[in-house]
Design a protein around this motif. Structure first.
Motif, short mmCIF file in Angstrom:
data_model
loop_
_atom_site.label_atom_id
_atom_site.label_comp_id
_atom_site.label_asym_id
_atom_site.label_seq_id
_atom_site.Cartn_x
_atom_site.Cartn_y
_atom_site.Cartn_z
N LYS A 135 -38.00 25.51 -35.17
CA LYS A 135 -38.20 24.14 -35.65
C LYS A 135 -37.88 23.94 -37.12
O LYS A 135 -37.92 22.81 -37.61
N SER B 278 -44.97 23.71 -29.43
CA SER B 278 -43.73 23.08 -29.87
C SER B 278 -43.98 21.62 -30.25
O SER B 278 -43.43 21.12 -31.24
N ARG C 69 -46.65 27.12 -24.77
CA ARG C 69 -45.44 26.92 -25.59
C ARG C 69 -45.11 25.44 -25.78
O ARG C 69 -44.82 25.02 -26.92
N ILE D 37 -41.42 29.64 -32.45
CA ILE D 37 -41.29 28.18 -32.44
C ILE D 37 -41.14 27.65 -33.87
O ILE D 37 -40.34 26.75 -34.13
#
Length: 621
Positions: free
Chosen positions: A181, A119, A115, A177
């Motif tokens: 984002k 990210s 993760r 994600i």
């Protein structure tokens, strides 16, 4: 003894200092040489370092021999949250390749880092921010227009694919994600454009994510769309045109040389001509044109449409349309992605119409969804230049037949009266028929006039108009008046007695607000909107205009012809007298609404291109 001892100590300290200076000088020389050798490898800006008693290799060798002190120091320093990430982009090719290999090894050995790695990569899908500070105050914060940005994006996509090679479940972890984002819709156009571009690119090599990515993108587009009404966009463009401000009111302010100013005007940047004055419309236009380009790239291979790929994309988009667009009232532009996709092949246009038809006639659907489906059907049939006349007639047959069945079921019922709350889908279907007829009547009557009139008479508009449900009272007045004028001209049905009676019965409504009482007359009880009204986004228009049926305002001659009083003897004449085009109309009601309603409705188009599409069977069974 003290003096010799002190002398000895001072002498020893001086010797040690001299030795330290020599050692420091040698170290500096060695460090300079080492950095000079490393410049070819670390071709990057100055970097922050940490101290941990030697190189990483030395520390690990010591750890292998059982000397753990330096290793513990290294761990503590690397775990310091104040240490920033390695700026690995814009480095030399060798560094980038090593870093990509490191990412693959890291996630394969320790999936707990998956993760954070994803990210980190997603954070590079927007241009970096450049912040200029004066003291503790940020005086500038803007996107960094880095020439290497496309190459950086390429590297980030390579990184995702490398990680997915080691961890097949990467797409499943990536999607949340990407949602997290996504930049705020008020961010700069460049930021939004880069992020959406990269999302759509991910959907190509991670096809399992395509539906979710498209839904995310269209959802964000819809948020922009509902905050930029067509009227607001047109007002902004008109104001800018009148003031000559464009998108930058200060441009040309200090052009003291008239010749220089004239030369500047003649060399206008073509890209600036496509810019929207309204800031939200500018973001929407950039992103929608990006989505339309993506749709074409997916569906066309080597200049030819790929049926299988287009079918797969259609399935994704129609599901998203049902979830997001159909329940949303008065969106202006986002829905054009379906309009554009359907233009690729007639089968997709027919599938879209059939889908909407099933939504409209299904009593299990909420009334608001059924009414929206009716709006889409009418607007699509009127505006889609690529829909042939045979398809239009098939859809009219379906709609009108359903309206007659609906009236049959109401004749003996207790709800056979005008009420939009009870019969909303019925009125929506009526308006779709009227609107389509207004736009397509010239095509329907072209060629063999008698045959065209015979077809229109078979639709039995009179029964619908004269029914106790009174659709002329509920439908939009501008549509009703165009429909009344055209049907009267060809003596299909005479609507003006009903229109006048409805006008007398339409009582004004008094509304009390903070500014005082105001009197309004509800002219749109159905809360109608036409989803495929003209696109006013400059970039997106280039995709839509070639396939879009525009209207032309009614000429003064036509208007006067519509207003000619009908003669009693012409009603009893034979079929050839339909050519006279005389119509009876009540000026008081007609003049109010018979205009060029540029906001939500359209007057019937004057010119149509001849249809080249082959005849097809009925759209729906």
């Amino acid at each position: 003894m003290a003096a010799p001892l002190l002398h000895t100590r001072l002498h020893g300290d001086a010797a040690a200092s001299a030795s330290a200076v020599q050692t420091l000088g040698a170290s500096r020389t060695g460090l300079s040489n080492m950095l000079a050798l490393e410049n070819d490898f670390f071709n990057s800006p100055p970097r922050k370092t940490v101290r941990f008693g030697g190189t990483v290799t030395e520390v690990l060798l010591k750890y292998k021999r059982g000397e753990t002190n330096d290793f513990e120091l290294l761990k503590n320093q690397l775990s310091d949250p104040d240490i920033k990430r390695l700026q690995w982009l814009n480095r030399s090719h060798m560094v980038v390749e090593e870093y990509l290999a490191f990412l693959g090894n890291l996630v394969s050995a320790q999936t707990v880092f998956l993760r954070p790695c994803l990210s980190m990569i997603a954070s590079h899908f927007v241009p970096p921010r450049v912040v200029i500070k004066e003291g503790d105050v940020d005086v500038s914060d803007s996107d960094d227009e880095d020439d290497n940005l496309p190459a950086n994006f390429d590297t980030c996509h390579r990184a995702l694919q490398i990680i997915a090679r080691y961890v097949p479940s990467t797409p499943w972890f990536l999607m949340p994600i990407l949602v997290e984002k996504f930049p705020f819709v008020r961010k700069s156009e460049r930021t939004l454009e880069c992020y959406v571009h990269n999302l759509l690119r991910i959907s190509v090599y991670f096809p399992t994510l395509r539906h979710e990515i498209l839904e995310l993108v269209i959802e964000k587009l819809l948020k922009l769309d509902v905050n930029a009404s067509r009227q607001d966009i047109e007002d902004a463009e008109e104001t800018a045109a009148q003031t000559g401000s464009g998108t930058d009111a200060t441009e040309g302010l200090f052009n003291m040389d008239e010749d220089e100013e004239a030369e500047h005007e003649t060399k206008a940047d073509p890209e600036r001509l496509d810019q929207m004055v309204h800031p939200v419309a500018e973001r929407l236009d950039i992103l929608l044109s990006l989505l339309l380009s993506y749709i074409k790239d997916v569906c066309y291979v080597d200049g030819k449409i790929d049926n299988n790929k287009t079918k797969d994309l259609y399935r994704d988009l129609i599901t998203i349309f049902d979830k997001l667009l159909l329940p949303t009232h008065a969106s202006c532009h986002v829905q054009f992605f379906m309009f554009y996709l359907c233009s690729f092949k007639l089968g997709f246009a027919e599938a879209f119409l059939e889908h909407l038809w099933k939504k409209l006639q299904d009593p299990n659907n909420p009334a608001i969804i059924r009414q929206a489906a009716g709006n889409y059907i009418g607007s699509f049939l009127a505006r889609a230049k690529f829909v042939p006349l045979i398809t239009v007639k098939s859809c009219l047959d379906l709609l009108v037949n359903w309206l007659h069945i609906y009236l049959n079921n109401q004749d003996s019922g207790t709800k056979a009266f005008c009420d939009v709350a009870l019969h909303g889908p019925f009125y929506s279907a009526c308006q779709a028929v009227f609107y389509t007829f207004v736009f397509r009547h010239k095509q329907l009557l072209s060629g063999n006039l008698k045959e065209g009139l015979r077809y229109l008479q078979s639709l039995n508009f009179e029964r619908i108009v004269m029914s106790q449900l009174n659709p002329l009272k509920i439908c939009l007045p501008s549509v009703v008046n165009f429909f009344a004028a055209i049907t009267s001209k060809y003596q299909l049905v005479f609507c003006y007695t009903i229109i006048e009676r409805n006008n007398r019965q339409m009582l004004p409504v008094v509304r009390s607000t903070a500014g005082g009482d105001s009197v309004h007359t509800c002219t749109n009880p159905l809360d109608t909107f036409f989803p495929f009204d003209p696109c006013v986004l400059k970039r997106s228009k280039k995709f839509i205009d070639p396939i879009y049926q525009i209207w032309e305002d009614v000429s003064a001659e036509e208007l006067q012809e519509f207003k000619k009083p009908i003669k009693k003897e012409t009603v009893e004449d034979e079929d050839d007298d339909f050519l006279k085009g005389e119509v009876g109309i009540t000026p008081s009601s007609f003049d109010t609404h018979f205009r060029s309603p540029s906001s939500s409705v359209g007057s019937p188009p004057v010119l149509y291109l001849p249809d080249q599409s082959p005849l097809i069977a009925r759209v729906c069974d």
